[in-house]
Design an enzyme around this catalytic site. Structure first.
Site, mmCIF file in Angstrom:
data_model
loop_
_atom_site.group_PDB
_atom_site.id
_atom_site.type_symbol
_atom_site.label_atom_id
_atom_site.label_comp_id
_atom_site.label_asym_id
_atom_site.label_seq_id
_atom_site.Cartn_x
_atom_site.Cartn_y
_atom_site.Cartn_z
ATOM 1 N N THR A 109 59.116 13.429 -12.416
ATOM 2 C CA THR A 109 59.150 14.458 -11.381
ATOM 3 C C THR A 109 59.724 15.751 -11.924
ATOM 4 O O THR A 109 59.159 16.836 -11.765
ATOM 5 C CB THR A 109 60.027 13.990 -10.209
ATOM 6 O OG1 THR A 109 59.668 12.667 -9.857
ATOM 7 C CG2 THR A 109 59.868 14.902 -9.010
ATOM 8 N N SER A 110 60.877 15.635 -12.573
ATOM 9 C CA SER A 110 61.529 16.873 -13.007
ATOM 10 C C SER A 110 60.714 17.568 -14.091
ATOM 11 O O SER A 110 60.733 18.794 -14.178
ATOM 12 C CB SER A 110 62.960 16.607 -13.478
ATOM 13 O OG SER A 110 62.956 15.665 -14.501
ATOM 14 N N GLY A 127 56.103 20.027 -4.911
ATOM 15 C CA GLY A 127 56.795 18.785 -4.560
ATOM 16 C C GLY A 127 56.857 18.528 -3.062
ATOM 17 O O GLY A 127 57.161 17.425 -2.625
ATOM 18 N N HIS A 177 67.239 10.547 -15.306
ATOM 19 C CA HIS A 177 67.205 12.007 -15.200
ATOM 20 C C HIS A 177 67.699 12.681 -16.482
ATOM 21 O O HIS A 177 67.115 13.665 -16.943
ATOM 22 C CB HIS A 177 68.007 12.482 -13.986
ATOM 23 C CG HIS A 177 67.789 13.939 -13.699
ATOM 24 N ND1 HIS A 177 66.556 14.446 -13.364
ATOM 25 C CD2 HIS A 177 68.629 14.999 -13.743
ATOM 26 C CE1 HIS A 177 66.646 15.753 -13.199
ATOM 27 N NE2 HIS A 177 67.894 16.122 -13.433
ATOM 28 N N GLY A 178 68.760 12.130 -17.070
ATOM 29 C CA GLY A 178 69.280 12.697 -18.323
ATOM 30 C C GLY A 178 68.267 12.558 -19.449
ATOM 31 O O GLY A 178 68.036 13.495 -20.212
ATOM 32 N N HIS A 193 62.302 -0.061 -11.020
ATOM 33 C CA HIS A 193 63.020 0.795 -11.954
ATOM 34 C C HIS A 193 64.493 0.479 -11.906
ATOM 35 O O HIS A 193 65.327 1.334 -12.131
ATOM 36 C CB HIS A 193 62.822 2.258 -11.592
ATOM 37 C CG HIS A 193 61.398 2.651 -11.650
ATOM 38 N ND1 HIS A 193 60.573 2.544 -10.579
ATOM 39 C CD2 HIS A 193 60.655 3.111 -12.672
ATOM 40 C CE1 HIS A 193 59.368 2.938 -10.926
ATOM 41 N NE2 HIS A 193 59.388 3.274 -12.192
ATOM 42 N N ASP A 201 72.800 15.237 -5.741
ATOM 43 C CA ASP A 201 71.471 14.944 -6.275
ATOM 44 C C ASP A 201 71.438 15.315 -7.761
ATOM 45 O O ASP A 201 71.929 16.377 -8.159
ATOM 46 C CB ASP A 201 70.415 15.743 -5.513
ATOM 47 C CG ASP A 201 69.049 15.600 -6.163
ATOM 48 O OD1 ASP A 201 68.541 14.465 -6.175
ATOM 49 O OD2 ASP A 201 68.522 16.599 -6.691
ATOM 50 N N ALA A 202 70.842 14.425 -8.571
ATOM 51 C CA ALA A 202 70.852 14.644 -10.028
ATOM 52 C C ALA A 202 70.119 15.928 -10.412
ATOM 53 O O ALA A 202 70.609 16.724 -11.221
ATOM 54 C CB ALA A 202 70.204 13.439 -10.719
ATOM 55 N N GLY A 203 68.945 16.157 -9.821
ATOM 56 C CA GLY A 203 68.155 17.339 -10.168
ATOM 57 C C GLY A 203 68.823 18.626 -9.681
ATOM 58 O O GLY A 203 68.708 19.682 -10.322
HETATM 59 N N1 ADP Z 1 59.497 16.328 -3.976
HETATM 60 C C1 ADP Z 1 60.438 16.864 -4.720
HETATM 61 N N2 ADP Z 1 60.596 18.204 -4.747
HETATM 62 C C2 ADP Z 1 61.557 18.767 -5.514
HETATM 63 N N3 ADP Z 1 62.389 18.066 -6.280
HETATM 64 C C3 ADP Z 1 62.267 16.726 -6.293
HETATM 65 C C4 ADP Z 1 61.298 16.055 -5.526
HETATM 66 N N4 ADP Z 1 61.427 14.724 -5.752
HETATM 67 C C5 ADP Z 1 62.441 14.580 -6.626
HETATM 68 N N5 ADP Z 1 62.936 15.777 -6.950
HETATM 69 C C6 ADP Z 1 64.006 16.102 -7.894
HETATM 70 O O1 ADP Z 1 63.768 15.383 -9.082
HETATM 71 C C7 ADP Z 1 64.967 14.781 -9.497
HETATM 72 C C8 ADP Z 1 64.688 13.537 -10.284
HETATM 73 O O2 ADP Z 1 63.988 13.895 -11.426
HETATM 74 P P1 ADP Z 1 63.482 12.748 -12.428
HETATM 75 O O3 ADP Z 1 64.643 12.024 -12.969
HETATM 76 O O4 ADP Z 1 62.497 13.331 -13.335
HETATM 77 O O5 ADP Z 1 62.744 11.892 -11.340
HETATM 78 P P2 ADP Z 1 61.877 10.588 -11.365
HETATM 79 O O6 ADP Z 1 62.570 9.632 -12.271
HETATM 80 O O7 ADP Z 1 61.905 10.202 -9.920
HETATM 81 O O8 ADP Z 1 60.524 11.010 -11.819
HETATM 82 C C9 ADP Z 1 65.718 14.509 -8.220
HETATM 83 O O9 ADP Z 1 67.085 14.408 -8.463
HETATM 84 C C10 ADP Z 1 65.343 15.704 -7.367
HETATM 85 O O10 ADP Z 1 66.212 16.788 -7.590
HETATM 86 O O1 LIG Z 2 58.074 4.470 -14.247
HETATM 87 C C1 LIG Z 2 57.641 5.219 -13.390
HETATM 88 C C2 LIG Z 2 58.348 6.404 -13.007
HETATM 89 O O2 LIG Z 2 57.740 7.335 -12.152
HETATM 90 P P1 LIG Z 2 58.507 8.709 -11.856
HETATM 91 O O3 LIG Z 2 58.130 9.118 -10.491
HETATM 92 O O4 LIG Z 2 58.112 9.689 -12.893
HETATM 93 O O5 LIG Z 2 59.979 8.423 -11.995
HETATM 94 C C3 LIG Z 2 56.374 5.004 -12.721
HETATM 95 O O6 LIG Z 2 55.449 5.603 -13.546
HETATM 96 C C4 LIG Z 2 55.989 3.611 -12.460
HETATM 97 O O7 LIG Z 2 54.656 3.624 -12.202
#
Ligand code: ADP
Ligand SMILES: O=C(COP(=O)(O)O)[C@@H](O)CO
Length: 577
Positions: A444-445, A486, A401-402, A217, A556-558
């Site tokens: 994740t978010s 999470g 994240h944005g 990524h 942290d972004a989230g």
């Molecule tokens: N296990 C977790 N529990 C709670 N918050 C998490 C966890 N892992 C990541 N995060 C939050 O998610 C944010 C990232 O979100 P997002 O950009 O959607 O993630 P990703 O690209 O990794 O899927 C992080 O900055 C953090 O605040």
């Molecule tokens: O691109 C991917 C991102 O996963 P996140 O955890 O949601 O950031 C991943 O799906 C690659 O397999």
């Protein structure tokens, strides 16, 4: 950089549309992704893979005979949502169960896990499996924490070929686990990728230097060295992988291995061949017999200049599965028999939510209008800060994240407006907004914000006017729900570092009899302080973890986005009263 796009937010959807139009011989489009055009043969385990967009041919390009039966396709660098995955799995299911396979990333783990629970609830026999081949993302004692990179291909293929042989679900899962335990990857990068619409790459490597231990990524590597010659690069890749042989392979001498030399995007085929020439020679020198090597782009990261090497240490069964024929848009091997007769498999979700809105009291409908105003304010704030959130996330994460927060909050606002127009109470409005956020954002978010809004909706319900105590109870439940889902705790450098003090401060103030708007103000202040304090923490969860030191000094972004949102909601509460 990525030059050809329309609306960056629509990039993933438009790319999938074009991909499907170009590959009708192999795939058909369903809600959430693609499945094989001919369906899954009746009685065969369906292997459904998936992940974010931006990695082509992973994941949609690997759907076809001998490989996956379906792929759930997320937004750029964000896992597909649980709803997308469930929809693709339902469309691929042919009565013998479904194995969901993905790379080990927080968003994928959350969404595939939730999809599996829902499918099991519908009576589908389902298992999940996360690929963990990247040796640079965690040490040998912590293999379960490793990310999945180009090892996805051999592991997916082993499982899918086992399904094709007619093995039952648990045996297909066992094959996946065995192939994964014998698969290791390691990579290097010379420059990061630029996401569609972004002005700069996610990371840069100083002139004349290379990053060692890249992610897919655009995550920066874990170390830096001088740019090597092609032969030196080959020596580094092979030497590193030969140092970490899996259990059951005591020496490379006499072993057999599937070899994948993967280009991440802008290292081109001839460069790869120059490197492969020495990879092959070094492996031969070590006594390794190479079986059906793959040299090309198999898991990419837009225009990232990088290369990774994957070795799958074969035994007789894994060798048979690796060599088995396959016919997909991006990976073809051997000769298959006559085309499969199309089979009717399950139905994917249709996109519309036409379930009626439950009856709500006048007081709850009035509160729903305020909640909609709050969700509008959330979407506006996220929109204004989207670039900043992306920049913060890019320091040690994947820079999306944005993008994810914007897609999620915009979808939540839309779903809430639709629900209000249908007469929804505050509880139903929030529940529909929750589903829309999780579904459109993925990642994740997306999963975590879906949990937050759903907890609030459950606490408010549709019957009474929300009291301060109910709002505080909903936020407390949201905080517990995010931690449950999470697995992060305070101090791990995630949004939990903000959510917990926010919930605790709100609950304490409300218990003291402070009116909601003032209590929320106090809690938002605690959230802002806690978000700023995350700059001093080292990440222990999520994508930033392997790059812990890089993230010191940046919040942290989230955590930051959550603090911004609490403040935006406070402004709505203040005006409302
Ligand atoms: N296990 C977790 N529990 C709670 N918050 C998490 C966890 N892992 C990541 N995060 C939050 O998610 C944010 C990232 O979100 P997002 O950009 O959607 O993630 P990703 O690209 O990794 O899927 C992080 O900055 C953090 O605040
Ligand atoms: O691109 C991917 C991102 O996963 P996140 O955890 O949601 O950031 C991943 O799906 C690659 O397999």
């Amino acid at each position: 950089m990525t030059r050809l796009f329309n609306d960056p937010a629509a990039f993933a959807d438009e790319a999938l549309e074009g991909f499907t139009a170009a590959h009708r011989r192999w795939v058909r489009s369903v809600t959430g992704g693609v499945v094989r055009a001919a369906g899954t043969p009746r009685g065969q385990v369906a292997v459904v893979i998936g992940g974010g967009s931006g990695h082509y041919p992973a994941f949609s390009g690997l759907v076809g005979r001998g490989l996956a039966h379906g792929a759930a396709v997320g937004n750029v660098f964000a896992s597909p949502s649980a709803r997308q995955i469930r929809s693709v799995a339902r469309a691929a299911h042919a009565g013998a169960g479904v194995l969901l396979m993905y790379g080990n990333y927080a968003g994928d783990v959350l969404h595939f896990g939730q999809a599996a629970e829902r499918l099991a609830g519908e009576g589908v026999d389902v298992r999940t499996f996360a690929v963990t081949d990247d040796i640079s993302s965690a040490g040998p004692a912590d293999t379960a924490q490793r990310r999945g990179i180009a090892g996805d291909l051999p592991v997916f293929k082993a499982a899918a070929a086992a399904a094709e042989e007619g093995l039952p679900l648990d045996e297909v899962l066992a094959v996946a686990a065995h192939a994964n335990a014998r698969t290791r990857s390691f990579g290097i990068a010379f420059s990061g990728c630029t996401l569609p619409g972004a002005g700069e790459p996610l990371f840069t490597v100083p002139e004349g230097r290379m990053a060692v231990g890249l992610g897919i990524h655009g995550e920066p590597g874990i170390g830096e060295e001088a740019v090597p010659t092609a032969d030196e690069a080959a020596r580094l890749l092979v030497g590193t992988l030969l140092k970490e042989l899996p259990d059951g392979v005591s020496t490379p001498e006499g072993a057999r291995a599937a070899v994948v030399l993967n280009g991440l995007g802008s290292v081109k085929y001839e460069e790869l061949f120059v490197v492969y020439r020495t990879v092959a020679a070094l492996l031969a020198e070590a006594g390794v017999e190479i079986v059906d090597p793959e040299v090309g782009e198999l898991v990419t990261s837009f225009d990232m200049a990088g290369v990774s090497l994957t070795l799958t240490w074969l035994d007789d069964r894994l060798e048979r599965l690796w060599r088995a024929p396959a016919d997909t848009p991006a990976h073809r091997k051997g000769a298959l028999g006559a085309d499969e007769t199309p089979t009717r498999t399950g139905a994917a979700d249709d996109d519309s939510d036409d379930t009626p809105v439950p009856a709500a009291s006048a007081a709850s409908r009035e509160a729903a209008a305020t909640v909609l105003t709050a969700l509008r304010a959330v979407a506006d704030t996220v929109d204004r800060h989207a670039e900043e959130l992306g920049r913060i996330d890019a320091v040690a994460g994947d820079g999306d994240h944005g993008i994810g927060m914007r897609r999620g909050s915009t979808a939540a606002r839309r779903a809430a407006a639709d629900a209000l127009a249908l007469g929804a109470g505050a509880g139903t409005l929030l529940t529909r907004a929750a589903d829309a956020w999780a579904d459109r954002a993925g990642g994740t978010s997306g999963a975590l914000w879906g949990t937050v809004l759903r907890a609030l909706g459950t606490a408010l319900g549709d019957d009474d006017a929300p009291t301060a105590a109910r709002v505080a109870a909903g936020v407390t439940e949201a905080s517990a729900g995010v931690r449950r889902l999470g697995g992060a705790e305070v101090g791990d450098k995630t949004m939990v570092d903000v959510l917990v003090p926010f919930a605790d401060t709100l609950a304490a103030a409300v218990t003291d009899g402070t009116p909601l708007t003032d209590a929320w103000d106090r809690a938002a202040h605690a959230a802002e302080t806690a978000a700023a304090a995350t700059a001093g923490l080292l990440p222990r969860k999520g994508r930033a973890r392997p790059h812990a030191e890089k993230s010191l000094g940046t919040p942290d972004a989230g955590a930051h986005s959550l603090a911004l949102i609490t403040r935006a909601v406070h402004a709505v509460l203040r005006n409302d009263h």
